[in-house]
Design an enzyme around this catalytic site. Structure first.
Site, PDB file in Angstrom:
ATOM      1  N   VAL A 139       0.855  -1.288   0.150  1.00 42.66           N
ATOM      2  CA  VAL A 139       0.053  -0.024   0.028  1.00 42.66           C
ATOM      3  C   VAL A 139       0.908   1.391  -0.015  1.00 42.66           C
ATOM      4  O   VAL A 139       1.512   1.529   0.864  1.00 42.66           O
ATOM      5  CB  VAL A 139      -0.851   0.065   1.308  1.00 42.66           C
ATOM      6  CG1 VAL A 139      -1.607   1.265   1.121  1.00 42.66           C
ATOM      7  CG2 VAL A 139      -1.799  -1.272   1.093  1.00 42.66           C
ATOM      8  N   PRO A 140       1.139   2.001  -1.171  1.00 46.19           N
ATOM      9  CA  PRO A 140       2.288   2.676  -1.331  1.00 46.19           C
ATOM     10  C   PRO A 140       2.401   4.059  -0.926  1.00 46.19           C
ATOM     11  O   PRO A 140       2.241   5.055  -1.474  1.00 46.19           O
ATOM     12  CB  PRO A 140       2.432   2.676  -2.928  1.00 46.19           C
ATOM     13  CG  PRO A 140       0.904   2.469  -3.547  1.00 46.19           C
ATOM     14  CD  PRO A 140       0.421   1.601  -2.260  1.00 46.19           C
ATOM     15  N   CYS A 141       2.423   4.178   0.393  1.00 47.25           N
ATOM     16  CA  CYS A 141       2.305   5.480   1.245  1.00 47.25           C
ATOM     17  C   CYS A 141       3.825   6.188   0.927  1.00 47.25           C
ATOM     18  O   CYS A 141       3.557   7.449   1.013  1.00 47.25           O
ATOM     19  CB  CYS A 141       2.122   5.208   2.739  1.00 47.25           C
ATOM     20  SG  CYS A 141       3.320   4.024   3.456  1.00 47.25           S
ATOM     21  N   HIS A 142       4.649   5.777   0.330  1.00 49.77           N
ATOM     22  CA  HIS A 142       5.938   6.290   0.088  1.00 49.77           C
ATOM     23  C   HIS A 142       5.590   7.303  -1.178  1.00 49.77           C
ATOM     24  O   HIS A 142       6.435   8.165  -1.131  1.00 49.77           O
ATOM     25  CB  HIS A 142       7.132   5.332  -0.248  1.00 49.77           C
ATOM     26  CG  HIS A 142       6.728   4.426  -1.268  1.00 49.77           C
ATOM     27  ND1 HIS A 142       6.032   3.329  -1.104  1.00 49.77           N
ATOM     28  CD2 HIS A 142       7.409   4.668  -2.471  1.00 49.77           C
ATOM     29  CE1 HIS A 142       6.078   2.709  -2.317  1.00 49.77           C
ATOM     30  NE2 HIS A 142       7.028   3.261  -3.159  1.00 49.77           N
ATOM     31  N   ARG A 143       4.731   7.137  -1.868  1.00 53.73           N
ATOM     32  CA  ARG A 143       4.450   7.807  -3.144  1.00 53.73           C
ATOM     33  C   ARG A 143       3.634   8.947  -2.804  1.00 53.73           C
ATOM     34  O   ARG A 143       3.273   9.890  -3.629  1.00 53.73           O
ATOM     35  CB  ARG A 143       3.731   6.921  -4.206  1.00 53.73           C
ATOM     36  CG  ARG A 143       4.460   5.899  -4.660  1.00 53.73           C
ATOM     37  CD  ARG A 143       3.748   4.889  -5.624  1.00 53.73           C
ATOM     38  NE  ARG A 143       4.478   3.695  -5.773  1.00 53.73           N
ATOM     39  CZ  ARG A 143       3.819   2.317  -6.084  1.00 53.73           C
ATOM     40  NH1 ARG A 143       2.640   2.407  -6.261  1.00 53.73           N
ATOM     41  NH2 ARG A 143       4.546   1.572  -6.094  1.00 53.73           N
TER      42      ARG A 143
END
Length: 172
Positions: free
Chosen positions: A134-138
């Site tokens: 779940v790409p929270c780094h984006r």
């Protein structure tokens, strides 16, 4: 009882926890196995059982492929049930941010109720139990600066560099 797998990646020790519904937690790379165990215990609502399963092994394989630059999507079942309904809504929206793209907290907020929810979105993003998948780094600040990251800003830079998006950010 949650089953967990702790493994070594080229970036450090990582951990994955599963429930009967799917992957429930991911611990980003750490320097030691003990640090990963500690993070898994903090995220757990009960005892942990180390072991293997088809689901954990597939998640491990997909994470290692991602870190090696050979994968940009994930298709393992996820269990987001530990979040509030608002957090789950934010996390589902995060999953729509594609590899190689950046979005702002305001962009997410506009999709979950309005731009005035940006601070609440930031809190939900920070509580994401499944980083990378779940790409929270984006998610970055609206002024194209890095913003925050529960895994630390060095890790965020490393993940964005892997995806080729770090250069899109405004340097401070």
């Amino acid at each position: 009882m949650r089953r967990v797998m702790i493994f070594r990646s080229p970036w450090g020790w990582m951990g994955i926890a599963e429930s009967t519904k799917g992957i429930q937690a991911i611990v980003l790379p750490k320097r030691s196995k003990r640090a990963v165990e500690s993070d898994l215990r903090v995220q757990s609502d009960g005892p942990l059982q180390q072991g293997e399963s088809v689901q954990l092994e597939e998640a491990r394989r997909q994470l290692l492929d991602y870190l090696a630059g050979r994968r940009n999507t994930f298709d393992v079942p996820l269990d987001l049930s530990q979040g509030t309904s608002f957090q789950r809504q934010v996390w589902r929206t995060l999953q729509r941010v594609p590899y190689g793209k950046l979005r702002s907290y305001q962009w997410i907020a506009a999709r979950v109720g309005g731009r005035h929810y940006a601070r609440a979105v930031g809190n939900a993003v920070g509580a994401n139990p499944l980083p990378i998948v779940v790409p929270c780094h984006r998610i970055v600040a609206h002024d194209a600066s890095l913003g925050g990251f529960s895994g630390g800003l060095d890790m965020k830079r490393k993940l964005l560099s892997l995806e080729g998006t770090l250069s899109m950010l405004r340097s401070k």
